[in-house]
Design an enzyme around this catalytic site. Structure first.
Site, PDB file in Angstrom:
ATOM      1  N   ARG A 177       0.832  -1.215   0.000  1.00 29.75           N
ATOM      2  CA  ARG A 177       0.000   0.000   0.000  1.00 29.75           C
ATOM      3  C   ARG A 177       0.865   1.263   0.000  1.00 29.75           C
ATOM      4  NH1 ARG A 177      -2.252   2.095   4.296  1.00 29.75           N
ATOM      5  NH2 ARG A 177      -2.298   0.151   5.477  1.00 29.75           N
ATOM      6  N   TYR A 187     -15.285  15.741 -16.951  1.00 31.77           N
ATOM      7  CA  TYR A 187     -15.626  14.312 -16.972  1.00 31.77           C
ATOM      8  C   TYR A 187     -16.684  14.019 -15.890  1.00 31.77           C
ATOM      9  CZ  TYR A 187     -15.289   9.386 -15.879  1.00 31.77           C
ATOM     10  OH  TYR A 187     -15.612   8.090 -15.589  1.00 31.77           O
ATOM     11  N   ASP A 233      -6.295  17.126 -15.769  1.00 38.20           N
ATOM     12  CA  ASP A 233      -6.552  15.753 -16.215  1.00 38.20           C
ATOM     13  C   ASP A 233      -6.097  15.676 -17.670  1.00 38.20           C
ATOM     14  OD1 ASP A 233      -7.665  13.422 -17.292  1.00 38.20           O
ATOM     15  OD2 ASP A 233      -9.352  13.448 -15.881  1.00 38.20           O
ATOM     16  N   LYS A 252      -6.849   4.275 -19.934  1.00 39.64           N
ATOM     17  CA  LYS A 252      -7.082   4.692 -21.316  1.00 39.64           C
ATOM     18  C   LYS A 252      -5.807   4.540 -22.151  1.00 39.64           C
ATOM     19  CE  LYS A 252     -11.263   5.908 -19.992  1.00 39.64           C
ATOM     20  NZ  LYS A 252     -11.418   5.594 -18.584  1.00 39.64           N
TER      21      LYS A 252
END
Ligand code: PLP
Length: 390
Positions: free
Chosen positions: A57, A110, A182, A207
């Site tokens: 983590r 978005y 972004d 993406k």
């Protein structure tokens, strides 16, 4: 190890020593934790991103390779890889904002990010103002003494408006406000927002970066070490960390990113131009077309204009729906940035939470079709589109 019983030997598996060579590709370190000889090294690794690897983590060598690769491509000093693009966005926003703060975001935005902003306002006492992506003067007017952050997208979805990154980031910097961009739709091949003054870049690596529609991931890249350490530390608490296998797949995808982007863009140019001249099509939205409102800005900012475009048919919604159910090679599916061409209907899927008025304000029609163009042969794609239009 031979002295132990089978129950112990199956747990403590042998590992091949790296005696005199190392792998060509980045190995997949599919482990949740690391073993120490020295307790001081163990303790030191707990508190910083660049200490020894301790626990998955906090960090992992495969994930670190991805972070260094993307930080290098974006021109940042460090990066935090996450389990999804929304993981990166939430880690940045919740890691840096506190109740009473104000932020300014561009609209269009978005949908997933827009819904986080609503939560920030409604549940966390962080107010949000919205300005158009091309308007530094509107941003300057929206900044208040308690403004902490400006949130932009290089290329927006689905009508592909391009943000004035140099203008907007300059206003943020003058005002002492952080700018977050972004950069998912552009990828670092088409745009590196830090070069235009951004402090933080976020990606859905789901993406273009991974590029093969087989992995979910995100990453935040930082222009300053202080921001990097702050968000890394929050992300460790949030637990939005990337899985090593996802990071490994993403690294494998990144090796062909420049080649893929070239083909995504050239295929898109061809399809958008041909559709623009087709009698059944009323409008095509792609910033590489001179008719697009962002064309001039995009031509200054980007070497090419991306692999997503949208269009409307003269027959409206019914014609759009018929087109989407008639394509055979292109797939009716969400997401973008993979090798396959995908089509979707924003009004009922990605933008279903917007009212009719909001859809119209963002240039999204009832029948708008969004196309995420893949890397197939463009003539095969065109033949598919032509038969669907017919
Ligand atoms: N940002 C943009 C521009 C996106 O298109 C998406 C997803 O479609 C996201 C962020 C969220 O990414 P993820 O689905 O990997 O959480």
């Amino acid at each position: 190890m031979t002295d132990f019983r089978p129950e112990t030997r199956t747990v403590h598996l042998p590992q091949p020593p790296l005696n005199g060579s190392h792998p060509i590709t980045v190995p997949l370190y599919q482990t949740s934790g690391f073993v120490f000889d020295d307790p001081d090294v163990f303790a030191d690794g707990m508190g910083r991103p660049d200490g020894a690897f301790v626990y998955g983590r906090l960090s992992n060598p495969t994930v670190r390779s991805l972070e260094e690769a993307v930080a290098g491509l974006e021109g940042g000093v460090g990066a935090v890889a996450t389990g999804s693009g929304m993981g990166a966005i939430n880690s940045v926003l919740f890691g840096l904002l506190a109740p009473g703060d104000h932020m300014v975001a561009q609209k269009p935005l978005y949908g997933g990010t827009a819904s986080v902003m609503s939560d920030l306002e409604e549940r966390f006492g962080i107010s949000v103002s919205y300005v158009p992506e091309y308007d530094p003067a509107a941003l300057r007017a929206a900044v208040r003494p308690e403004t902490k952050l400006v949130y932009l997208e290089t290329i927006a979805n689905p009508v592909t408006q391009v943000a004035d990154l140099p203008g907007m980031c300059a206003v943020a910097r003058e005002a002492g406000v952080l700018s977050v961009v972004d950069n998912t739709f552009a990828s670092p091949i088409l745009c590196r927002p830090i070069e235009h003054g951004a402090d933080i870049v976020v990606h859905s690596t789901t993406k273009y970066l991974s590029g093969h529609t087989d992995v979910l991931g995100g990453i935040a890249v930082f222009a300053s070490d202080e921001l990097y350490r702050k968000v890394w530390s929050f992300n460790v608490k949030l637990g939005a960390t990337a899985d090593p296998f996802a990071a490994w797949l993403t690294l494998r995808g990144i090796q062909t990113l420049p080649l893929r982007m070239e083909r995504h863009c050239s295929n898109t140019r061809e399809l958008a131009t041909r559709l623009d001249a087709h009698p059944a099509v009323s409008v095509v939205h792609w910033p590489g077309l001179p008719s697009h409102p962002s064309y001039e800005l995009a031509a200054k900012l980007l070497p090419d204009f991306g692999g997503v475009f949208s269009f409307d048919l003269t027959g409206g919604r019914e014609a759009g729906e018929r087109f989407m159910s008639s394509v055979k090679l292109a797939l009716l599916a969400p997401s973008l940035g993979g090798v396959e061409t995908l089509v979707l209907h924003p009004a009922t899927t990605s933008h279903r939470s917007l009212t009719a008025e909001e859809l119209a304000r963002h240039g999204i029609g009832e029948g708008t079709v969004r196309v995420a163009v893949g890397i197939e042969h463009v003539e095969d794609l065109w033949a598919d589109f032509e038969q669907a239009l017919a």
